[in-house]
Design a protein around this motif. Sequence first.
Motif, PDB file in Angstrom:
ATOM      1  N   ASP A  12      28.653  30.631  36.603  1.00  0.00           N
ATOM      2  CA  ASP A  12      27.709  30.832  37.705  1.00  0.00           C
ATOM      3  C   ASP A  12      28.267  31.844  38.703  1.00  0.00           C
ATOM      4  O   ASP A  12      27.540  32.709  39.193  1.00  0.00           O
ATOM      5  CB  ASP A  12      27.415  29.513  38.422  1.00  0.00           C
ATOM      6  N   LEU A  13      29.548  31.725  38.992  1.00  0.00           N
ATOM      7  CA  LEU A  13      30.180  32.642  39.932  1.00  0.00           C
ATOM      8  C   LEU A  13      30.153  34.066  39.386  1.00  0.00           C
ATOM      9  O   LEU A  13      29.855  35.020  40.123  1.00  0.00           O
ATOM     10  CB  LEU A  13      31.622  32.202  40.218  1.00  0.00           C
ATOM     11  N   VAL A  14      30.429  34.233  38.122  1.00  0.00           N
ATOM     12  CA  VAL A  14      30.395  35.566  37.514  1.00  0.00           C
ATOM     13  C   VAL A  14      28.976  36.113  37.513  1.00  0.00           C
ATOM     14  O   VAL A  14      28.759  37.301  37.779  1.00  0.00           O
ATOM     15  CB  VAL A  14      30.987  35.533  36.080  1.00  0.00           C
ATOM     16  N   ARG A  15      27.977  35.265  37.253  1.00  0.00           N
ATOM     17  CA  ARG A  15      26.572  35.706  37.272  1.00  0.00           C
ATOM     18  C   ARG A  15      26.144  36.156  38.668  1.00  0.00           C
ATOM     19  O   ARG A  15      25.299  37.033  38.805  1.00  0.00           O
ATOM     20  CB  ARG A  15      25.656  34.598  36.761  1.00  0.00           C
ATOM     21  N   GLU A  16      26.733  35.562  39.703  1.00  0.00           N
ATOM     22  CA  GLU A  16      26.403  35.980  41.073  1.00  0.00           C
ATOM     23  C   GLU A  16      26.833  37.411  41.351  1.00  0.00           C
ATOM     24  O   GLU A  16      26.365  38.022  42.306  1.00  0.00           O
ATOM     25  CB  GLU A  16      27.077  35.053  42.091  1.00  0.00           C
ATOM     26  N   THR A  17      27.708  37.951  40.522  1.00  0.00           N
ATOM     27  CA  THR A  17      28.210  39.307  40.753  1.00  0.00           C
ATOM     28  C   THR A  17      27.433  40.364  39.968  1.00  0.00           C
ATOM     29  O   THR A  17      27.835  41.522  39.940  1.00  0.00           O
ATOM     30  CB  THR A  17      29.704  39.415  40.380  1.00  0.00           C
ATOM     31  N   GLU A  18      26.342  39.972  39.338  1.00  0.00           N
ATOM     32  CA  GLU A  18      25.505  40.944  38.642  1.00  0.00           C
ATOM     33  C   GLU A  18      24.885  41.884  39.666  1.00  0.00           C
ATOM     34  O   GLU A  18      24.512  41.469  40.765  1.00  0.00           O
ATOM     35  CB  GLU A  18      24.410  40.227  37.846  1.00  0.00           C
ATOM     36  N   PRO A  19      24.762  43.176  39.334  1.00  0.00           N
ATOM     37  CA  PRO A  19      24.262  44.165  40.306  1.00  0.00           C
ATOM     38  C   PRO A  19      22.920  43.806  40.929  1.00  0.00           C
ATOM     39  O   PRO A  19      22.720  44.026  42.129  1.00  0.00           O
ATOM     40  CB  PRO A  19      24.161  45.446  39.472  1.00  0.00           C
ATOM     41  N   GLU A  32      31.606  36.623  51.811  1.00  0.00           N
ATOM     42  CA  GLU A  32      31.859  35.253  51.354  1.00  0.00           C
ATOM     43  C   GLU A  32      32.009  35.210  49.834  1.00  0.00           C
ATOM     44  O   GLU A  32      32.906  34.555  49.294  1.00  0.00           O
ATOM     45  CB  GLU A  32      30.715  34.347  51.827  1.00  0.00           C
ATOM     46  N   LEU A  33      31.146  35.927  49.117  1.00  0.00           N
ATOM     47  CA  LEU A  33      31.236  35.989  47.653  1.00  0.00           C
ATOM     48  C   LEU A  33      32.537  36.660  47.224  1.00  0.00           C
ATOM     49  O   LEU A  33      33.198  36.223  46.281  1.00  0.00           O
ATOM     50  CB  LEU A  33      30.030  36.739  47.078  1.00  0.00           C
ATOM     51  N   HIS A  34      32.911  37.707  47.914  1.00  0.00           N
ATOM     52  CA  HIS A  34      34.165  38.416  47.618  1.00  0.00           C
ATOM     53  C   HIS A  34      35.351  37.461  47.731  1.00  0.00           C
ATOM     54  O   HIS A  34      36.247  37.454  46.882  1.00  0.00           O
ATOM     55  CB  HIS A  34      34.313  39.601  48.580  1.00  0.00           C
ATOM     56  N   GLN A  35      35.364  36.644  48.762  1.00  0.00           N
ATOM     57  CA  GLN A  35      36.451  35.679  48.943  1.00  0.00           C
ATOM     58  C   GLN A  35      36.491  34.662  47.806  1.00  0.00           C
ATOM     59  O   GLN A  35      37.561  34.339  47.287  1.00  0.00           O
ATOM     60  CB  GLN A  35      36.307  34.952  50.280  1.00  0.00           C
ATOM     61  N   ARG A  36      35.317  34.159  47.405  1.00  0.00           N
ATOM     62  CA  ARG A  36      35.280  33.176  46.329  1.00  0.00           C
ATOM     63  C   ARG A  36      35.737  33.770  44.996  1.00  0.00           C
ATOM     64  O   ARG A  36      36.498  33.143  44.256  1.00  0.00           O
ATOM     65  CB  ARG A  36      33.868  32.600  46.179  1.00  0.00           C
ATOM     66  N   VAL A  37      35.300  34.999  44.708  1.00  0.00           N
ATOM     67  CA  VAL A  37      35.683  35.642  43.449  1.00  0.00           C
ATOM     68  C   VAL A  37      37.179  35.978  43.465  1.00  0.00           C
ATOM     69  O   VAL A  37      37.877  35.781  42.470  1.00  0.00           O
ATOM     70  CB  VAL A  37      34.832  36.902  43.183  1.00  0.00           C
ATOM     71  N   ARG A  38      37.674  36.450  44.605  1.00  0.00           N
ATOM     72  CA  ARG A  38      39.099  36.770  44.701  1.00  0.00           C
ATOM     73  C   ARG A  38      39.951  35.511  44.523  1.00  0.00           C
ATOM     74  O   ARG A  38      40.974  35.535  43.840  1.00  0.00           O
ATOM     75  CB  ARG A  38      39.413  37.435  46.037  1.00  0.00           C
ATOM     76  N   ARG A  39      39.500  34.405  45.099  1.00  0.00           N
ATOM     77  CA  ARG A  39      40.219  33.145  44.949  1.00  0.00           C
ATOM     78  C   ARG A  39      40.267  32.725  43.478  1.00  0.00           C
ATOM     79  O   ARG A  39      41.308  32.302  42.973  1.00  0.00           O
ATOM     80  CB  ARG A  39      39.546  32.072  45.807  1.00  0.00           C
ATOM     81  N   ASN A  42      42.643  35.111  41.575  1.00  0.00           N
ATOM     82  CA  ASN A  42      44.046  34.792  41.870  1.00  0.00           C
ATOM     83  C   ASN A  42      44.481  33.513  41.154  1.00  0.00           C
ATOM     84  O   ASN A  42      45.607  33.423  40.662  1.00  0.00           O
ATOM     85  CB  ASN A  42      44.260  34.645  43.373  1.00  0.00           C
ATOM     86  N   LYS A  43      43.596  32.544  41.087  1.00  0.00           N
ATOM     87  CA  LYS A  43      43.905  31.288  40.402  1.00  0.00           C
ATOM     88  C   LYS A  43      44.211  31.546  38.932  1.00  0.00           C
ATOM     89  O   LYS A  43      45.217  31.057  38.398  1.00  0.00           O
ATOM     90  CB  LYS A  43      42.722  30.320  40.533  1.00  0.00           C
ATOM     91  N   HIS A  44      43.356  32.311  38.280  1.00  0.00           N
ATOM     92  CA  HIS A  44      43.526  32.527  36.842  1.00  0.00           C
ATOM     93  C   HIS A  44      44.674  33.487  36.529  1.00  0.00           C
ATOM     94  O   HIS A  44      45.340  33.327  35.500  1.00  0.00           O
ATOM     95  CB  HIS A  44      42.215  32.981  36.210  1.00  0.00           C
ATOM     96  N   VAL A  45      44.919  34.443  37.389  1.00  0.00           N
ATOM     97  CA  VAL A  45      46.082  35.327  37.188  1.00  0.00           C
ATOM     98  C   VAL A  45      47.365  34.518  37.340  1.00  0.00           C
ATOM     99  O   VAL A  45      48.291  34.639  36.531  1.00  0.00           O
ATOM    100  CB  VAL A  45      46.054  36.516  38.181  1.00  0.00           C
ATOM    101  N   GLY A  46      47.414  33.667  38.354  1.00  0.00           N
ATOM    102  CA  GLY A  46      48.597  32.825  38.557  1.00  0.00           C
ATOM    103  C   GLY A  46      48.811  31.862  37.411  1.00  0.00           C
ATOM    104  O   GLY A  46      49.939  31.664  36.933  1.00  0.00           O
ATOM    105  N   ALA A  82      34.607  41.153  37.896  1.00  0.00           N
ATOM    106  CA  ALA A  82      33.620  40.647  38.854  1.00  0.00           C
ATOM    107  C   ALA A  82      34.021  41.020  40.277  1.00  0.00           C
ATOM    108  O   ALA A  82      33.175  41.424  41.084  1.00  0.00           O
ATOM    109  CB  ALA A  82      33.485  39.131  38.714  1.00  0.00           C
ATOM    110  N   LEU A  83      35.308  40.899  40.564  1.00  0.00           N
ATOM    111  CA  LEU A  83      35.791  41.260  41.899  1.00  0.00           C
ATOM    112  C   LEU A  83      35.589  42.744  42.166  1.00  0.00           C
ATOM    113  O   LEU A  83      35.229  43.141  43.279  1.00  0.00           O
ATOM    114  CB  LEU A  83      37.274  40.885  42.038  1.00  0.00           C
ATOM    115  N   ALA A  84      35.792  43.567  41.153  1.00  0.00           N
ATOM    116  CA  ALA A  84      35.582  45.003  41.321  1.00  0.00           C
ATOM    117  C   ALA A  84      34.119  45.311  41.651  1.00  0.00           C
ATOM    118  O   ALA A  84      33.831  46.159  42.512  1.00  0.00           O
ATOM    119  CB  ALA A  84      36.007  45.744  40.055  1.00  0.00           C
ATOM    120  N   ARG A  85      33.196  44.617  40.985  1.00  0.00           N
ATOM    121  CA  ARG A  85      31.772  44.835  41.274  1.00  0.00           C
ATOM    122  C   ARG A  85      31.433  44.447  42.706  1.00  0.00           C
ATOM    123  O   ARG A  85      30.735  45.175  43.418  1.00  0.00           O
ATOM    124  CB  ARG A  85      30.906  44.023  40.304  1.00  0.00           C
TER     125      ARG A  85
END
Length: 167
Positions: A12-19, A32-39, A42-46, A82-85
């Motif tokens: 759902d979060l990834v779908r929110e980043t569709e153009p 707010e969306l940028h913060q959620r996607v960045r979080r 960061n979680k998955h990279v860590g 998604a964060l890049a978009r």
Amino acid sequence: MTTTSLTAPQADLVRETEPARLAELTEDELIELHQRVRRARNKHVGLYRRQASARVPAKGARGAARPANRLNADRAEVFELALARVSARLGVVARAAATELKAERLAAAREVKAGTGPGSVASFVGSASVPSVPSARRRATKTTGGLKRDASSQSQGARRQARADAR
């Protein structure tokens, strides 16, 4: 990677980043969306890095440990894209807002300078005086080649005076 390996909230979060969806959001909503996607990114990279480093001693090498950690790497990559978009869209919206704000400020400054704005002298006096016409002459600036050099000269003089006063 497809979003099939993501959980429902992650997808759902990834779908929110569709153009198309990003185009409908305001600047605050994009932040707010940028913060959620960045979080999430960061979680998955860590998670990817921690699990990869934990597998290295068992596998004997980083290259050998990598295939077992492919799912985490793919998830991190999905959230990175998604964060890049979101970042790109946020940049566009922020630039547009800054341009609009700059135009408003310049218009307000022109009104003040012309004597018709809320901060002009005419509005304080309450008289209908003729607005002053700006002079065509350039204002003389007291400089010897740069503000930084002027400041340096002034501080040198202050230090010299302080030494003399201390005697």
